[in-house]
Write a protein that holds these residues in place. Sequence first.
Motif, PDB file in Angstrom:
ATOM      1  N   MET A  57      21.455  31.983   9.944  1.00 31.26           N
ATOM      2  CA  MET A  57      21.388  33.092   9.967  1.00 31.26           C
ATOM      3  C   MET A  57      22.056  33.600   9.068  1.00 31.26           C
ATOM      4  O   MET A  57      22.858  34.134   8.842  1.00 31.26           O
ATOM      5  CB  MET A  57      22.125  34.292  11.789  1.00 31.26           C
ATOM      6  CG  MET A  57      20.449  35.328  11.468  1.00 31.26           C
ATOM      7  SD  MET A  57      20.431  35.909  13.734  1.00 31.26           S
ATOM      8  CE  MET A  57      22.764  36.697  13.464  1.00 31.26           C
ATOM      9  N   SER A  58      21.210  35.443   8.037  1.00 33.76           N
ATOM     10  CA  SER A  58      21.798  35.961   7.502  1.00 33.76           C
ATOM     11  C   SER A  58      22.902  36.974   8.509  1.00 33.76           C
ATOM     12  O   SER A  58      22.518  37.109   9.151  1.00 33.76           O
ATOM     13  CB  SER A  58      20.862  36.575   6.916  1.00 33.76           C
ATOM     14  OG  SER A  58      20.027  37.250   7.652  1.00 33.76           O
ATOM     15  N   PRO A  59      23.856  37.478   7.677  1.00 30.93           N
ATOM     16  CA  PRO A  59      24.251  37.538   6.768  1.00 30.93           C
ATOM     17  C   PRO A  59      25.454  36.118   5.864  1.00 30.93           C
ATOM     18  O   PRO A  59      25.498  35.752   5.164  1.00 30.93           O
ATOM     19  CB  PRO A  59      25.402  38.524   6.218  1.00 30.93           C
ATOM     20  CG  PRO A  59      26.262  38.408   7.735  1.00 30.93           C
ATOM     21  CD  PRO A  59      24.921  38.157   8.941  1.00 30.93           C
ATOM     22  N   THR A  60      25.384  34.907   7.137  1.00 33.42           N
ATOM     23  CA  THR A  60      25.545  34.161   6.531  1.00 33.42           C
ATOM     24  C   THR A  60      25.282  32.987   4.931  1.00 33.42           C
ATOM     25  O   THR A  60      24.401  33.449   4.783  1.00 33.42           O
ATOM     26  CB  THR A  60      25.735  32.415   8.319  1.00 33.42           C
ATOM     27  OG1 THR A  60      26.398  33.306   9.056  1.00 33.42           O
ATOM     28  CG2 THR A  60      26.325  31.711   7.327  1.00 33.42           C
ATOM     29  N   ASN A  65      21.522  25.824  -4.412  1.00 38.01           N
ATOM     30  CA  ASN A  65      21.018  24.869  -4.959  1.00 38.01           C
ATOM     31  C   ASN A  65      19.659  25.014  -5.229  1.00 38.01           C
ATOM     32  O   ASN A  65      18.657  23.752  -5.296  1.00 38.01           O
ATOM     33  CB  ASN A  65      21.942  23.855  -4.906  1.00 38.01           C
ATOM     34  CG  ASN A  65      21.360  23.526  -3.370  1.00 38.01           C
ATOM     35  OD1 ASN A  65      20.948  24.227  -2.562  1.00 38.01           O
ATOM     36  ND2 ASN A  65      21.761  22.281  -3.205  1.00 38.01           N
ATOM     37  N   GLY A  66      18.512  26.005  -4.863  1.00 35.76           N
ATOM     38  CA  GLY A  66      18.005  26.041  -4.182  1.00 35.76           C
ATOM     39  C   GLY A  66      16.732  27.268  -4.957  1.00 35.76           C
ATOM     40  O   GLY A  66      17.579  28.106  -4.504  1.00 35.76           O
ATOM     41  N   TYR A  67      15.321  27.172  -4.626  1.00 33.05           N
ATOM     42  CA  TYR A  67      14.612  28.426  -5.373  1.00 33.05           C
ATOM     43  C   TYR A  67      15.113  29.837  -4.047  1.00 33.05           C
ATOM     44  O   TYR A  67      14.511  28.733  -2.703  1.00 33.05           O
ATOM     45  CB  TYR A  67      13.157  28.238  -5.135  1.00 33.05           C
ATOM     46  CG  TYR A  67      12.461  29.428  -5.192  1.00 33.05           C
ATOM     47  CD1 TYR A  67      12.415  30.060  -6.438  1.00 33.05           C
ATOM     48  CD2 TYR A  67      11.504  29.779  -4.374  1.00 33.05           C
ATOM     49  CE1 TYR A  67      11.301  30.833  -6.967  1.00 33.05           C
ATOM     50  CE2 TYR A  67      10.468  30.812  -4.586  1.00 33.05           C
ATOM     51  CZ  TYR A  67      10.796  31.847  -6.050  1.00 33.05           C
ATOM     52  OH  TYR A  67      10.364  32.549  -5.983  1.00 33.05           O
ATOM     53  N   VAL A  71      18.816  34.865  -3.151  1.00 29.12           N
ATOM     54  CA  VAL A  71      18.523  36.194  -2.699  1.00 29.12           C
ATOM     55  C   VAL A  71      17.963  36.533  -0.685  1.00 29.12           C
ATOM     56  O   VAL A  71      18.908  37.303  -0.436  1.00 29.12           O
ATOM     57  CB  VAL A  71      16.219  36.897  -2.825  1.00 29.12           C
ATOM     58  CG1 VAL A  71      16.220  37.899  -2.209  1.00 29.12           C
ATOM     59  CG2 VAL A  71      16.186  36.057  -4.056  1.00 29.12           C
ATOM     60  N   PHE A  72      18.901  35.344  -0.375  1.00 30.07           N
ATOM     61  CA  PHE A  72      18.662  35.147   0.799  1.00 30.07           C
ATOM     62  C   PHE A  72      20.241  35.388   1.931  1.00 30.07           C
ATOM     63  O   PHE A  72      20.099  36.574   2.019  1.00 30.07           O
ATOM     64  CB  PHE A  72      18.495  33.319   1.697  1.00 30.07           C
ATOM     65  CG  PHE A  72      19.040  33.717   3.276  1.00 30.07           C
ATOM     66  CD1 PHE A  72      18.482  33.747   3.948  1.00 30.07           C
ATOM     67  CD2 PHE A  72      20.211  33.352   3.442  1.00 30.07           C
ATOM     68  CE1 PHE A  72      18.336  33.506   5.552  1.00 30.07           C
ATOM     69  CE2 PHE A  72      20.720  32.786   4.761  1.00 30.07           C
ATOM     70  CZ  PHE A  72      19.780  33.062   5.627  1.00 30.07           C
ATOM     71  N   ASN A  73      21.021  34.835   0.499  1.00 28.76           N
ATOM     72  CA  ASN A  73      22.240  35.184   1.114  1.00 28.76           C
ATOM     73  C   ASN A  73      23.032  36.737   0.514  1.00 28.76           C
ATOM     74  O   ASN A  73      23.777  37.198   0.210  1.00 28.76           O
ATOM     75  CB  ASN A  73      23.510  34.745  -0.296  1.00 28.76           C
ATOM     76  CG  ASN A  73      23.591  33.301  -0.287  1.00 28.76           C
ATOM     77  OD1 ASN A  73      23.267  33.594   0.965  1.00 28.76           O
ATOM     78  ND2 ASN A  73      23.872  31.998  -0.708  1.00 28.76           N
ATOM     79  N   ARG A  74      21.622  37.765  -0.668  1.00 35.49           N
ATOM     80  CA  ARG A  74      21.785  38.774  -0.578  1.00 35.49           C
ATOM     81  C   ARG A  74      21.009  39.948  -0.154  1.00 35.49           C
ATOM     82  O   ARG A  74      21.735  41.125  -0.153  1.00 35.49           O
ATOM     83  CB  ARG A  74      21.598  39.211  -2.259  1.00 35.49           C
ATOM     84  CG  ARG A  74      22.340  38.315  -3.525  1.00 35.49           C
ATOM     85  CD  ARG A  74      22.135  39.377  -4.443  1.00 35.49           C
ATOM     86  NE  ARG A  74      20.801  39.061  -5.125  1.00 35.49           N
ATOM     87  CZ  ARG A  74      20.383  38.727  -5.482  1.00 35.49           C
ATOM     88  NH1 ARG A  74      20.691  37.165  -5.524  1.00 35.49           N
ATOM     89  NH2 ARG A  74      18.759  38.233  -6.158  1.00 35.49           N
ATOM     90  N   ALA A  81      17.193  30.872   7.811  1.00 31.89           N
ATOM     91  CA  ALA A  81      16.976  30.071   6.388  1.00 31.89           C
ATOM     92  C   ALA A  81      17.448  28.670   7.114  1.00 31.89           C
ATOM     93  O   ALA A  81      17.843  28.369   7.932  1.00 31.89           O
ATOM     94  CB  ALA A  81      17.608  29.783   5.245  1.00 31.89           C
ATOM     95  N   TYR A  82      15.568  28.328   7.723  1.00 28.59           N
ATOM     96  CA  TYR A  82      15.447  26.804   7.875  1.00 28.59           C
ATOM     97  C   TYR A  82      16.002  25.532   6.869  1.00 28.59           C
ATOM     98  O   TYR A  82      14.816  25.563   6.318  1.00 28.59           O
ATOM     99  CB  TYR A  82      14.379  26.771   9.016  1.00 28.59           C
ATOM    100  CG  TYR A  82      13.657  27.471   9.926  1.00 28.59           C
ATOM    101  CD1 TYR A  82      14.211  26.924  10.870  1.00 28.59           C
ATOM    102  CD2 TYR A  82      13.244  29.091   9.987  1.00 28.59           C
ATOM    103  CE1 TYR A  82      13.890  27.875  12.188  1.00 28.59           C
ATOM    104  CE2 TYR A  82      12.628  29.877  10.386  1.00 28.59           C
ATOM    105  CZ  TYR A  82      13.407  29.352  12.111  1.00 28.59           C
ATOM    106  OH  TYR A  82      13.038  30.360  13.491  1.00 28.59           O
TER     107      TYR A  82
END
Length: 133
Positions: A57-60, A65-67, A71-74, A81-82
């Motif tokens: 779960m964001s913000p973790t 290294n993937g498409y 963006v998920f991290n920001r 993210a599964y």
Amino acid sequence: MKEVYISIKPKFTHLIETKQKNYEFRKYFIKDLKTMFVYESENSCLKYIMEVGTPVMSPTQIEENGYGNDVFNRTDEKKYAYPILHLKRLKKPISLTELRSKYGFTAPQKYTMVDTYPKLKKALENIETEGIY
């Protein structure tokens, strides 16, 4: 363990198949989710079976290294993210026409639990697949 049908556009299924995309990003959490049956939206067919791990779960942060991982991290939004652990392709994808006529299937907008269509669930237990990874 839970199983769902989800819709993914072909440009993303291609990235998943080539391991360029290693997480499936969603705005929702499904407890104990193990399998995503992938309905390829623009081609209108059920085509893949993805085994997924416990979502992050964001913000973790996740590895970048993937498409889409960067963006998920920001993101400031609550997202999940599964991790995609395994991917199989149906040897004969099932068209929407067949899915509707035989099983009463409607293409998932968000997700649909596999148990919603018991006859389709039974048919998928014996369907021929090829392991991608």
